[in-house]
Design a protein around this motif. Structure first.
Motif, mmCIF file in Angstrom:
data_model
loop_
_atom_site.group_PDB
_atom_site.id
_atom_site.type_symbol
_atom_site.label_atom_id
_atom_site.label_comp_id
_atom_site.label_asym_id
_atom_site.label_seq_id
_atom_site.Cartn_x
_atom_site.Cartn_y
_atom_site.Cartn_z
ATOM 1 N N UNK A 135 0.815 -1.209 0.000
ATOM 2 C CA UNK A 135 0.000 0.000 0.000
ATOM 3 C C UNK A 135 0.846 1.255 0.000
ATOM 4 N N UNK A 136 1.927 1.247 0.775
ATOM 5 C CA UNK A 136 2.828 2.399 0.812
ATOM 6 C C UNK A 136 3.416 2.676 -0.564
ATOM 7 N N UNK A 137 3.876 1.614 -1.222
ATOM 8 C CA UNK A 137 4.485 1.778 -2.547
ATOM 9 C C UNK A 137 3.468 2.295 -3.565
ATOM 10 N N UNK A 138 2.264 1.755 -3.522
ATOM 11 C CA UNK A 138 1.219 2.199 -4.443
ATOM 12 C C UNK A 138 0.825 3.651 -4.196
ATOM 13 N N UNK A 139 0.706 4.017 -2.913
ATOM 14 C CA UNK A 139 0.310 5.376 -2.562
ATOM 15 C C UNK A 139 1.354 6.389 -3.012
ATOM 16 N N UNK A 140 2.631 6.086 -2.758
ATOM 17 C CA UNK A 140 3.703 7.009 -3.134
ATOM 18 C C UNK A 140 3.835 7.109 -4.651
ATOM 19 N N UNK A 141 3.718 5.980 -5.340
ATOM 20 C CA UNK A 141 3.799 5.987 -6.797
ATOM 21 C C UNK A 141 2.717 6.879 -7.396
ATOM 22 N N UNK A 142 1.499 6.762 -6.872
ATOM 23 C CA UNK A 142 0.393 7.587 -7.361
ATOM 24 C C UNK A 142 0.622 9.054 -7.035
ATOM 25 N N UNK A 143 1.076 9.327 -5.803
ATOM 26 C CA UNK A 143 1.308 10.714 -5.383
ATOM 27 C C UNK A 143 2.363 11.392 -6.259
ATOM 28 N N UNK A 144 3.465 10.688 -6.527
ATOM 29 C CA UNK A 144 4.537 11.268 -7.339
ATOM 30 C C UNK A 144 4.036 11.549 -8.753
ATOM 31 N N UNK A 145 3.243 10.629 -9.291
ATOM 32 C CA UNK A 145 2.694 10.841 -10.633
ATOM 33 C C UNK A 145 1.800 12.071 -10.674
ATOM 34 N N UNK A 146 0.937 12.215 -9.661
ATOM 35 C CA UNK A 146 0.051 13.369 -9.615
ATOM 36 C C UNK A 146 0.833 14.656 -9.372
ATOM 37 N N UNK A 147 1.864 14.570 -8.540
ATOM 38 C CA UNK A 147 2.691 15.752 -8.268
ATOM 39 C C UNK A 147 3.388 16.209 -9.540
ATOM 40 N N UNK A 148 3.825 15.264 -10.356
ATOM 41 C CA UNK A 148 4.504 15.605 -11.603
ATOM 42 C C UNK A 148 3.561 16.176 -12.649
ATOM 43 N N UNK A 149 2.261 15.942 -12.458
ATOM 44 C CA UNK A 149 1.267 16.470 -13.399
ATOM 45 C C UNK A 149 0.422 17.563 -12.752
ATOM 46 N N UNK A 150 0.948 18.178 -11.716
ATOM 47 C CA UNK A 150 0.182 19.173 -10.964
ATOM 48 C C UNK A 150 -0.226 20.365 -11.818
ATOM 49 N N UNK A 151 0.492 20.596 -12.901
ATOM 50 C CA UNK A 151 0.169 21.750 -13.738
ATOM 51 C C UNK A 151 -0.978 21.469 -14.699
ATOM 52 N N UNK A 152 -1.427 20.193 -14.756
ATOM 53 C CA UNK A 152 -2.544 19.859 -15.653
ATOM 54 C C UNK A 152 -3.855 20.307 -15.037
ATOM 55 N N UNK A 153 -4.762 20.804 -15.844
ATOM 56 C CA UNK A 153 -6.042 21.257 -15.347
ATOM 57 C C UNK A 153 -6.995 20.085 -15.191
#
Length: 376
Positions: A354-372
Motif C-alpha cells: 500500500x505504501x508503494x502504491x500510494x507514493x507511486x500515485x502521489x509522485x505521478x500526480x505531483x509531476x502532473x500538478x500543472x494539468x487542469x
C-alpha cells in the motif's frame, strides 16, 4: 451528464442501483470505482458540488467511462437537505454513506449539522425510498477520549464520556442513529470504523511528509503504535458489510453493528511515516524529536491564537490543538477479529504494498500538478 431519470433506464441490464454520499471524497472515490469495476452495480454519486470534477488517476478514469455510458450518474445533493436526498435515493437498493464534515475543522455547529443531522436525513431518506441496506462510514474516533491510549481495542469498548473534539463526538452520535435504525421500515444498517486511512488521492499524509523533505519530526517519545489502513482495504470492508447484510443469516448477525477495519498490521506510527518519506525519495532523513511538553505548550498557544482570530471572524480554530497532539502521541490499535468472523473481512493489500502504491500515485500526480482538471 445523464439525469437521474436517464440513469434509471439502465436497470434493464440486471444490475442494481446503489448511491454513495460524499462520493467525491478520498475513500469514496475508491469505493465508487470498486463498485463499478465489480460489474454488479450502477452507481449514483452524490455530493455537494453542482458538477462532478475528475482529476488524474485510475479511479477517475473508471468513473469517467461509467458517466459516459450510463453506468453512473452524478446527483448534486446536500445531506442537510432531505428533499435532495430523497430524489438522489429514488430507485436505489443500497446506500453507502461516507459524507462527513472536515475533521480538521473543530467546529461543533458544522459537525453537528453535517454528521448528526445529515446522517438522520440519510436514514430518513432511505426509509422513505425503501432502501434495503445502509452502510455507514464511521471512525475509530468514536471510542477515543483524547487521553487514554488504545491497544488492540475491540467493539466491546464503550463510547467515552468526553470526546477531544467535535468530529469524534458527532461521529459517535451519527453511528448511534444508524445502528438504532436497523430493522425499521425494512432497512438494514451496518457501521464501518476505519483506522488511519492512506492511499492514492490522500491530500494530508503524503503532501505533509513531502513538505517536510529530509526532516523527520517525532513528537514525544516516539514509541506509540497506530493502525494505518490502505484505502482499498477500507473499501473492501464496506463491500463485505453490504454483502453480509444481503443474506438472511448475515442480516441477523451484523445488522445494527459496528466494525473496526484496519490492515491488521499495527506498527510504530513514526516508523510508518519515516518509511513513507523514504519511499518519496528522501534518504538519510534528519530526525528532530520534540519533547511532548514542548509541543503541547506550542499547541496551547496556537489554539489560543486561533480562538482570538476566530472571535474577530478571521478564521476557525483548527490544525494544531492539544487534542490532536495527544492523538499523535498515544497508542491507537484495534482488533479486526469481529470483522473477520462476521463480515469475512481480510485485507487485500498489505501495508508495504500500500505504501508503494500510494507514493507511486502521489509522485505521478505531483509531476502532473500543472494539468487542469476536467469538468463533466
Amino acid at each position: 451528464m445523464g439525469s437521474l431519470r436517464d440513469g434509471k433506464t439502465n436497470s434493464s441490464s440486471g444490475r442494481r442501483w446503489c448511491a454513495v454520499t460524499g462520493g467525491r471524497g478520498f475513500m469514496a472515490r475508491h469505493l465508487v470505482a470498486a463498485l463499478l469495476r465489480s460489474g454488479e452495480w450502477l452507481v449514483r454519486v452524490t455530493d455537494l458540488a453542482p458538477d462532478v470534477v475528475l482529476g488524474l488517476g485510475d479511479t477517475e478514469d473508471v468513473l469517467d467511462d461509467a458517466l459516459r455510458d450510463g453506468r453512473a450518474v452524478y446527483a448534486s445533493a446536500d445531506v442537510c437537505n432531505l428533499d435532495q436526498l430523497i430524489q438522489a435515493f429514488e430507485g436505489v437498493e443500497v446506500v453507502f454513506h461516507t459524507a462527513a464534515a472536515d475533521p480538521s475543522k473543530n467546529d461543533q455547529q458544522l459537525h453537528y449539522k453535517v454528521n448528526v443531522e445529515g446522517t438522520k436525513n440519510v436514514v430518513d431518506a432511505c426509509m422513505i425510498c425503501k432502501v434495503k441496506r445502509l452502510i455507514h462510514t464511521s471512525s475509530i474516533a468514536v471510542v477515543f477520549d483524547g487521553v487514554n491510549g488504545l491497544l488492540d481495542a475491540n467493539e466491546s469498548l464503550p463510547y467515552p464520556d468526553k470526546f477531544p473534539d467535535a468530529y469524534g463526538q458527532t461521529k459517535a452520535e451519527a453511528e448511534k442513529i444508524v445502528m438504532k435504525a436497523n430493522g425499521i421500515s425494512g432497512l438494514l444498517t451496518c457501521c464501518i470504523r476505519p483506522g488511519s486511512i492512506f492511499g492514492p488521492g490522500d491530500i494530508v499524509i503524503l503532501p505533509t511528509l513531502d513538505q517536510c523533505g529530509k526532516t523527520h519530526f517525532v513528537f514525544g517519545d516516539g514509541k506509540n503504535c497506530d493502525d494505518f489502513v490502505y484505502v482499498e482495504n477500507v473499501v473492501h470492508g464496506h463491500i463485505c458489510a453490504e454483502k453480509t447484510l444481503s443474506t438472511m443469516e448475515g442480516a441477523k448477525t451484523s445488522g445494527g453493528k459496528a466494525y473496526f477495519i484496519t490492515n491488521t498490521e499495527p506498527m510504530n506510527m513514526w516508523d510508518f511515516l519515516y518509511l513513507l518519506q523514504e519511499e518519496l525519495g528522501y534518504k538519510r532523513l534528519f530526525k528532530i524529536r520534540i519533547p511532548l511538553i514542548v509541543i503541547q505548550a506550542v499547541s496551547y498557544l496556537v489554539e489560543w491564537g486561533y480562538k482570538v482570530l476566530h472571535h474577530y471572524g478571521m478564521c476557525q480554530p483548527q490544525v494544531l490543538t492539544p487534542a490532536r497532539i495527544k492523538y499523535l502521541t498515544v497508542h491507537r490499535t484495534f482488533s479486526c477479529n469481529k470483522a473477520a468472523e462476521e463480515l469475512g473481512y481480510k485485507p487485500i493489500v498489505t501495508l508495504m504494498d500500500g505504501m508503494k502504491l500510494a507514493v507511486k500515485s502521489y509522485i505521478r500526480l505531483r509531476n502532473h500538478a500543472d494539468l487542469s482538471y476536467k469538468h463533466i
